[in-house]
Design a protein around this motif. Structure first.
Motif, mmCIF file in Angstrom:
data_model
loop_
_atom_site.group_PDB
_atom_site.id
_atom_site.type_symbol
_atom_site.label_atom_id
_atom_site.label_comp_id
_atom_site.label_asym_id
_atom_site.label_seq_id
_atom_site.Cartn_x
_atom_site.Cartn_y
_atom_site.Cartn_z
ATOM 1 N N SER A 217 0.739 -1.241 0.205
ATOM 2 C CA SER A 217 0.254 0.115 -0.095
ATOM 3 C C SER A 217 0.708 1.491 0.391
ATOM 4 O O SER A 217 0.335 2.455 -0.452
ATOM 5 C CB SER A 217 -0.349 -0.085 0.868
ATOM 6 O OG SER A 217 -0.376 0.464 2.318
ATOM 7 N N GLY A 218 1.887 0.921 0.263
ATOM 8 C CA GLY A 218 2.913 2.386 0.530
ATOM 9 C C GLY A 218 2.730 3.128 2.056
ATOM 10 O O GLY A 218 3.631 3.689 2.443
ATOM 11 N N ASP A 219 1.831 2.666 2.817
ATOM 12 C CA ASP A 219 1.797 3.266 3.827
ATOM 13 C C ASP A 219 2.906 2.662 5.033
ATOM 14 O O ASP A 219 3.513 2.138 4.377
ATOM 15 C CB ASP A 219 0.677 2.357 4.937
ATOM 16 C CG ASP A 219 -0.212 3.376 4.196
ATOM 17 O OD1 ASP A 219 -0.735 4.200 3.190
ATOM 18 O OD2 ASP A 219 -1.990 2.494 4.254
ATOM 19 N N VAL A 220 2.701 3.367 6.301
ATOM 20 C CA VAL A 220 3.449 2.717 7.466
ATOM 21 C C VAL A 220 3.435 2.640 8.628
ATOM 22 O O VAL A 220 2.250 3.034 9.150
ATOM 23 C CB VAL A 220 5.288 3.472 7.688
ATOM 24 C CG1 VAL A 220 6.191 4.038 6.017
ATOM 25 C CG2 VAL A 220 4.514 5.520 7.447
ATOM 26 N N LEU A 221 4.096 0.996 9.251
ATOM 27 C CA LEU A 221 3.280 1.404 10.684
ATOM 28 C C LEU A 221 4.490 1.433 11.435
ATOM 29 O O LEU A 221 5.913 2.043 11.466
ATOM 30 C CB LEU A 221 3.344 0.005 10.749
ATOM 31 C CG LEU A 221 1.467 -0.265 10.355
ATOM 32 C CD1 LEU A 221 1.589 -0.286 9.343
ATOM 33 C CD2 LEU A 221 1.347 -1.779 11.019
ATOM 34 N N VAL A 222 3.661 2.119 12.803
ATOM 35 C CA VAL A 222 5.276 2.661 13.835
ATOM 36 C C VAL A 222 4.822 2.294 14.767
ATOM 37 O O VAL A 222 3.362 2.407 15.569
ATOM 38 C CB VAL A 222 5.066 4.225 13.810
ATOM 39 C CG1 VAL A 222 6.462 4.462 14.885
ATOM 40 C CG2 VAL A 222 5.505 5.116 12.751
ATOM 41 N N VAL A 223 5.614 1.649 15.518
ATOM 42 C CA VAL A 223 5.143 1.258 17.108
ATOM 43 C C VAL A 223 5.503 2.432 17.775
ATOM 44 O O VAL A 223 6.790 2.811 18.017
ATOM 45 C CB VAL A 223 6.687 -0.111 17.524
ATOM 46 C CG1 VAL A 223 6.428 -0.474 19.150
ATOM 47 C CG2 VAL A 223 5.166 -1.327 16.672
ATOM 48 N N ASN A 224 4.645 2.179 19.236
ATOM 49 C CA ASN A 224 4.597 3.547 19.980
ATOM 50 C C ASN A 224 4.852 2.751 21.284
ATOM 51 O O ASN A 224 3.557 2.149 22.081
ATOM 52 C CB ASN A 224 3.108 4.660 19.928
ATOM 53 C CG ASN A 224 2.995 4.279 18.359
ATOM 54 O OD1 ASN A 224 3.855 5.258 18.278
ATOM 55 N ND2 ASN A 224 1.990 4.717 17.821
ATOM 56 N N ARG A 225 6.219 2.603 21.252
ATOM 57 C CA ARG A 225 6.143 2.188 22.967
ATOM 58 C C ARG A 225 5.517 2.388 24.511
ATOM 59 O O ARG A 225 4.882 1.434 24.362
ATOM 60 C CB ARG A 225 8.191 1.815 23.594
ATOM 61 C CG ARG A 225 8.120 0.705 24.602
ATOM 62 C CD ARG A 225 9.828 0.401 24.210
ATOM 63 N NE ARG A 225 10.227 -0.316 25.614
ATOM 64 C CZ ARG A 225 10.207 -1.966 25.777
ATOM 65 N NH1 ARG A 225 10.026 -2.187 24.729
ATOM 66 N NH2 ARG A 225 10.700 -1.994 27.031
ATOM 67 N N THR A 226 5.759 3.329 24.626
ATOM 68 C CA THR A 226 5.025 3.603 26.199
ATOM 69 C C THR A 226 3.429 3.659 25.588
ATOM 70 O O THR A 226 2.927 3.344 26.399
ATOM 71 C CB THR A 226 5.396 5.034 25.909
ATOM 72 O OG1 THR A 226 7.212 5.443 25.964
ATOM 73 C CG2 THR A 226 4.764 5.853 27.490
ATOM 74 N N ASP A 227 3.144 3.997 24.931
ATOM 75 C CA ASP A 227 1.661 3.742 24.498
ATOM 76 C C ASP A 227 0.805 2.527 24.345
ATOM 77 O O ASP A 227 -0.156 2.273 24.003
ATOM 78 C CB ASP A 227 1.362 4.599 23.710
ATOM 79 C CG ASP A 227 1.308 6.174 23.429
ATOM 80 O OD1 ASP A 227 1.653 6.877 24.850
ATOM 81 O OD2 ASP A 227 0.965 7.498 22.821
ATOM 82 N N ALA A 228 1.702 1.534 24.001
ATOM 83 C CA ALA A 228 1.534 0.358 23.645
ATOM 84 C C ALA A 228 0.156 0.082 22.220
ATOM 85 O O ALA A 228 -0.793 -0.998 22.786
ATOM 86 C CB ALA A 228 1.135 -0.708 24.747
ATOM 87 N N THR A 229 0.349 0.528 21.396
ATOM 88 C CA THR A 229 -0.115 1.031 20.131
ATOM 89 C C THR A 229 1.280 0.212 18.631
ATOM 90 O O THR A 229 2.025 0.821 19.452
ATOM 91 C CB THR A 229 -0.929 1.980 19.909
ATOM 92 O OG1 THR A 229 0.066 3.157 19.937
ATOM 93 C CG2 THR A 229 -1.573 2.102 21.052
ATOM 94 N N VAL A 230 0.304 0.754 17.547
ATOM 95 C CA VAL A 230 1.164 0.869 16.483
ATOM 96 C C VAL A 230 0.503 1.386 15.845
ATOM 97 O O VAL A 230 -1.676 1.641 15.357
ATOM 98 C CB VAL A 230 1.322 -0.807 16.133
ATOM 99 C CG1 VAL A 230 -0.115 -2.027 15.794
ATOM 100 C CG2 VAL A 230 2.033 -0.554 14.463
ATOM 101 N N LEU B 280 -3.539 -6.915 7.033
ATOM 102 C CA LEU B 280 -4.252 -4.831 7.646
ATOM 103 C C LEU B 280 -4.680 -4.100 5.960
ATOM 104 O O LEU B 280 -4.514 -5.559 5.460
ATOM 105 C CB LEU B 280 -2.849 -3.937 6.930
ATOM 106 C CG LEU B 280 -1.511 -3.720 7.865
ATOM 107 C CD1 LEU B 280 -0.050 -4.061 6.718
ATOM 108 C CD2 LEU B 280 -1.630 -3.427 8.715
ATOM 109 N N ALA B 281 -6.050 -4.427 6.719
ATOM 110 C CA ALA B 281 -7.025 -3.625 5.691
ATOM 111 C C ALA B 281 -6.829 -2.789 4.166
ATOM 112 O O ALA B 281 -5.832 -2.005 4.974
ATOM 113 C CB ALA B 281 -7.936 -2.844 6.258
#
Length: 352
Positions: free
Chosen positions: A287-300, A350-351
């Motif tokens: 898709s060309g999208d990027v995923l970022v892991v946010n360690r403190t927030d416990a999210t991607v 990923l949708a």
């Protein structure tokens, strides 16, 4: 200590790994993370693997997810190189690194990981031992330990040029190994640098390293020992490349953003808020999208880098440490969540 993510894909033009970088003043357009509806609905599955997970790397050749784990501080006596079925998330094999000290039981603990599908091997960084190792993907045999990579952090494979790069965070070195002979073939030291994450453009052979303490990307073109320096985000610790290799994306740990870097112009064109403790970034080549892991927030967080907006945020296990994407599916591992008997892998289909 958290080790940034590493990303490699067999026979792909661009291979990436987590990188540390930072943004030059005045070069960044910061955008609010506004979600769009059309990408909601990704399918999420979570499974327990082992305690102390760090990173993962997908093997296209073997359809296997290799995952590293290490528990505690030196002497580290528990470490695993796990061979995981990406469909069931079951552990197919649990490889134990070799013992380095009989008296304490310390092992050559593994942290960073990358696969070389061309030679059917898997490479690890052994941060505590200032070395990297090579294992057979077919048999799990430990093939070699390669020394003198000071505080080895990240590793990335350039299959086209039979080269494996490792970052020496401890002394500012970028070290290249021959993936066939398993011997060191090049070493570049950048004075004052603290390289962590790595990315390589397999088409050109150009290497990109995050310079954590100097807020920049280091670009090292194939055959050159003279680096070029590029701006990036505020305290970033991971980098990935676009499929065409013209753009870099950095996960910026201090500011909780992902930065979009035009590699030709050498400027940051966008900065998108993702979440506290942005630690790892990977590109979905589909898709060309990027995923970022946010360690403190416990999210991607899933970001459309062209429009500069957040499309989706998914909750993960505590302390997510790394994201890997293969064929439209992301794998996020978390590291030593409070009170957890085992850490988890979160699979996100990923949708579109």
């Amino acid at each position: 200590m958290s080790i940034p993510a590493i990303r490699t894909h067999s026979r792909r033009t661009v291979l990436t790994a987590a990188v540390a970088v930072a943004v030059a003043a005045g070069s960044t357009l910061t955008l609010a993370g506004t979600a769009s509806a059309h990408t909601s609905g990704s399918k999420v599955t979570t499974a327990e693997l082992a305690k102390g997970l760090y990173q993962s790397a997908y093997s296209e050749r073997n359809n296997v997810l290799w995952v590293t784990a290490a528990v505690g501080r030196p002497p580290v006596t528990e470490s695993h190189l796990l061979k995981v079925d990406p469909r069931s998330l079951a552990v197919k094999a649990d490889l134990t690194p070799p013992v380095t000290d009989d008296a304490t039981g310390a092992v050559e603990a593994v942290y960073g990981v990358a696969v070389d599908d061309e030679h059917n091997t898997v490479w690890t960084t052994n941060t505590r031992d200032n070395s990297v190792s090579v294992y057979s993907q077919r048999t799990g045999e430990h093939l070699a330990s390669l020394p003198n990579v000071a505080h080895a952090r990240e590793i990335v494979v350039d299959e086209r040029h039979n080269t494996v790069w490792a970052s020496g965070f401890g002394d500012g070195t970028l070290v290249a190994f021959d993936s066939k002979s398993l011997k060191e073939k090049e070493r570049v030291t950048v004075d004052g640098a603290s390289p962590t994450g790595l990315a390589v453009n397999e088409r050109t052979g150009a290497l990109y390293a995050a310079d954590l303490d100097n807020d920049r990307l280091i670009e090292l073109r194939r055959g050159s020992t003279s680096p070029r320096f590029l701006p990036a985000g505020d305290g970033p610790i991971s980098v990935s490349l676009s499929r065409d290799g013209r753009t870099a994306y950095t996960a910026d740990q201090t500011s909780g953003t992902v930065s979009v870097v035009d590699l030709r112009k050498g400027v940051v064109t966008k900065s998108v808020a993702t979440g506290a403790g942005a630690l790892s970034v990977a590109t979905d080549e589909r898709s060309g999208d990027v995923l970022v892991v946010n360690r403190t927030d416990a999210t991607v967080t899933r970001v459309d880098p062209r429009r500069g907006r957040v499309e989706e945020t998914v909750t993960t296990g505590a302390n997510p440490n790394h994201v890997e994407i293969a064929d439209g599916t992301a794998y996020v591992v978390d590291k030593s969540g409070a009170g957890a008997a085992e850490d988890t892998v979160t699979r996100i289909r990923l949708a579109r």
